[in-house]
Design a protein around this motif. Structure first.
Motif, PDB file in Angstrom:
ATOM      1  N   TRP A   1       0.837  -1.187   0.000  1.00 34.47           N
ATOM      2  CA  TRP A   1       0.000   0.000   0.000  1.00 34.47           C
ATOM      3  C   TRP A   1       0.875   1.242   0.000  1.00 34.47           C
ATOM      4  CZ3 TRP A   1      -1.455  -4.469   2.540  1.00 34.47           C
ATOM      5  CH2 TRP A   1      -2.667  -5.010   2.123  1.00 34.47           C
ATOM      6  N   SER A   2       0.304   2.339  -0.398  1.00 31.82           N
ATOM      7  CA  SER A   2       1.057   3.587  -0.523  1.00 31.82           C
ATOM      8  C   SER A   2       1.620   4.071   0.811  1.00 31.82           C
ATOM      9  CB  SER A   2       0.189   4.679  -1.161  1.00 31.82           C
ATOM     10  OG  SER A   2      -0.982   4.870  -0.395  1.00 31.82           O
ATOM     11  N   ASP A   3       1.066   3.614   1.930  1.00 27.94           N
ATOM     12  CA  ASP A   3       1.608   4.001   3.243  1.00 27.94           C
ATOM     13  C   ASP A   3       2.757   3.088   3.685  1.00 27.94           C
ATOM     14  OD1 ASP A   3       0.338   1.655   3.949  1.00 27.94           O
ATOM     15  OD2 ASP A   3      -1.051   2.583   5.376  1.00 27.94           O
ATOM     16  N   LYS A   4       3.252   2.254   2.751  1.00 27.25           N
ATOM     17  CA  LYS A   4       4.406   1.356   2.920  1.00 27.25           C
ATOM     18  C   LYS A   4       4.106   0.100   3.723  1.00 27.25           C
ATOM     19  CE  LYS A   4       7.609   5.079   2.222  1.00 27.25           C
ATOM     20  NZ  LYS A   4       8.838   5.735   2.563  1.00 27.25           N
TER      21      LYS A   4
ATOM     22  N   GLY B   1      -2.234   1.447  -3.772  1.00 23.15           N
ATOM     23  CA  GLY B   1      -1.181   0.446  -3.645  1.00 23.15           C
ATOM     24  C   GLY B   1      -1.040  -0.340  -4.925  1.00 23.15           C
TER      25      GLY B   1
ATOM     26  N   TYR C   1       6.532  -2.150  -7.978  1.00 23.53           N
ATOM     27  CA  TYR C   1       5.557  -1.171  -7.488  1.00 23.53           C
ATOM     28  C   TYR C   1       5.620   0.094  -8.339  1.00 23.53           C
ATOM     29  CZ  TYR C   1       2.874   1.565  -4.076  1.00 23.53           C
ATOM     30  OH  TYR C   1       1.910   2.334  -3.457  1.00 23.53           O
TER      31      TYR C   1
ATOM     32  N   VAL D   1       2.665   1.799 -10.833  1.00 27.79           N
ATOM     33  CA  VAL D   1       2.153   3.145 -10.546  1.00 27.79           C
ATOM     34  C   VAL D   1       2.392   4.064 -11.743  1.00 27.79           C
ATOM     35  CG1 VAL D   1       2.480   5.200  -9.102  1.00 27.79           C
ATOM     36  CG2 VAL D   1       2.351   2.936  -8.039  1.00 27.79           C
TER      37      VAL D   1
ATOM     38  N   GLN E   1      -7.176   7.661  -6.870  1.00 28.86           N
ATOM     39  CA  GLN E   1      -5.820   7.671  -6.325  1.00 28.86           C
ATOM     40  C   GLN E   1      -5.256   6.252  -6.280  1.00 28.86           C
ATOM     41  OE1 GLN E   1      -4.208  10.451  -5.449  1.00 28.86           O
ATOM     42  NE2 GLN E   1      -5.946  11.762  -5.887  1.00 28.86           N
ATOM     43  N   THR E   2      -3.932   6.146  -6.401  1.00 30.81           N
ATOM     44  CA  THR E   2      -3.291   4.847  -6.284  1.00 30.81           C
ATOM     45  C   THR E   2      -3.130   4.512  -4.808  1.00 30.81           C
ATOM     46  OG1 THR E   2      -2.092   5.171  -8.354  1.00 30.81           O
ATOM     47  CG2 THR E   2      -1.256   3.478  -6.873  1.00 30.81           C
TER      48      THR E   2
ATOM     49  N   THR F   1       6.940   0.396  -1.769  1.00 30.95           N
ATOM     50  CA  THR F   1       6.872   1.542  -2.674  1.00 30.95           C
ATOM     51  C   THR F   1       8.215   1.843  -3.343  1.00 30.95           C
ATOM     52  OG1 THR F   1       7.325   3.147  -0.923  1.00 30.95           O
ATOM     53  CG2 THR F   1       5.012   2.585  -1.325  1.00 30.95           C
TER      54      THR F   1
END
Length: 194
Positions: free
Chosen positions: A83-86, A145, A106, A110, A142-143, A101
C-alpha cells in the motif's frame, strides 16, 4: 535431344518438388510457432486477468485474504501487496523494514497506471526465473497500492520443451530487446540472444 529433354525435365521436376517441400516445411513451422505463441499468450493473459481482477476488489489490509487466495488458485507462488503508506503483505519471507513503494514492480505499475509485467528475473535464493504481473489498486482516483503476483517461467519452459517439429530442432523465447527469456538450457536464460 532425348538426353537434353530428360535432363531439363529432371531439373524442372526437382525444382517443383523442392519448392513444394520447402513450402510445406515453412507452413509447418509457422503453424507450430503460431500455436505455441498462442499457448504462451493464453498463459500470460490468464495470469494478468487474475492479478487485475484481484487488484480491483482487494481492500486495505486484505481482510478477506484475496492476495493469498489469488496465488493459490492461479499458480502464483509469490504474491505481494503493497500500500502507498508502505504497509504490505507477502506470501514469502520479507524483511520487517521492507518498503514496497521502493520496489521496481511497485514503481512500474504506478507509473503505467495499469497492469504491467516485469522483465524476467532470477530468484535470489533458488535461481528460478520469475516474472511478476503487477496492477495498481486505484481507489477514488488515487493509487492506494499495487498488487503483484510472481510466477516462475516453468509454464513457458514446458511449452517450449514440447516444440519439436523435427528431431533436431528446439525452441526458445526472446524478448524484443534480444534477451533470452526462456530456453531449454537454463544457463542461457536472461542472456543476450547473440
Amino acid at each position: 535431344t532425348v538426353v537434353g529433354a530428360l535432363t531439363l525435365s529432371g531439373l524442372i521436376t526437382y525444382q517443383i518438388v523442392r519448392d513444394n517441400m520447402m513450402s510445406t516445411i515453412a507452413a509447418t513451422l509457422n503453424a507450430v510457432a503460431s500455436g505455441n505463441a498462442s499457448a504462451i499468450e493464453r498463459w500470460s493473459a490468464d495470469k494478468a486477468q487474475a492479478v487485475d481482477a484481484t487488484a480491483k476488489v482487494v481492500e486495505k489490509g486484505d481482510p478477506r485474504g484475496l492476495t493469498k487466495l489469488m496465488g493459490e488458485t492461479n499458480g502464483f507462488p509469490i504474491t505481494t501487496i503493497g500500500w502507498s503508506d508502505k504497509t504490505f503483505f507477502s506470501t514469502t519471507k520479507t524483511a520487517a523494514d521492507y518498503d514496497p513503494t521502493a520496489r521496481p514492480w511497485y514503481k512500474s505499475a504506478v507509473a503505467a497506471g495499469k497492469l504491467t509485467v516485469t522483465k524476467p528475473y532470477g530468484d535470489s535464493t533458488t535461481g528460478v526465473l520469475y516474472v511478476a504481473f503487477t496492477a495498481p489498486m486505484i481507489r477514488n482516483g488515487q493509487t492506494a497500492g499495487v498488487l503483484s503476483g510472481a510466477v516462475p517461467l516453468d509454464g513457458v519452459k514446458d511449452i517450449i520443451k514440447a516444440i519439436h517439429p523435427t528431431p533436431s530442432s528446439s525452441a526458445f523465447v526472446v524478448a524484443t530487446d534480444g534477451q533470452v527469456i526462456s530456453h531449454l538450457n537454463d544457463k542461457l536464460a536472461l542472456k543476450p540472444s547473440t
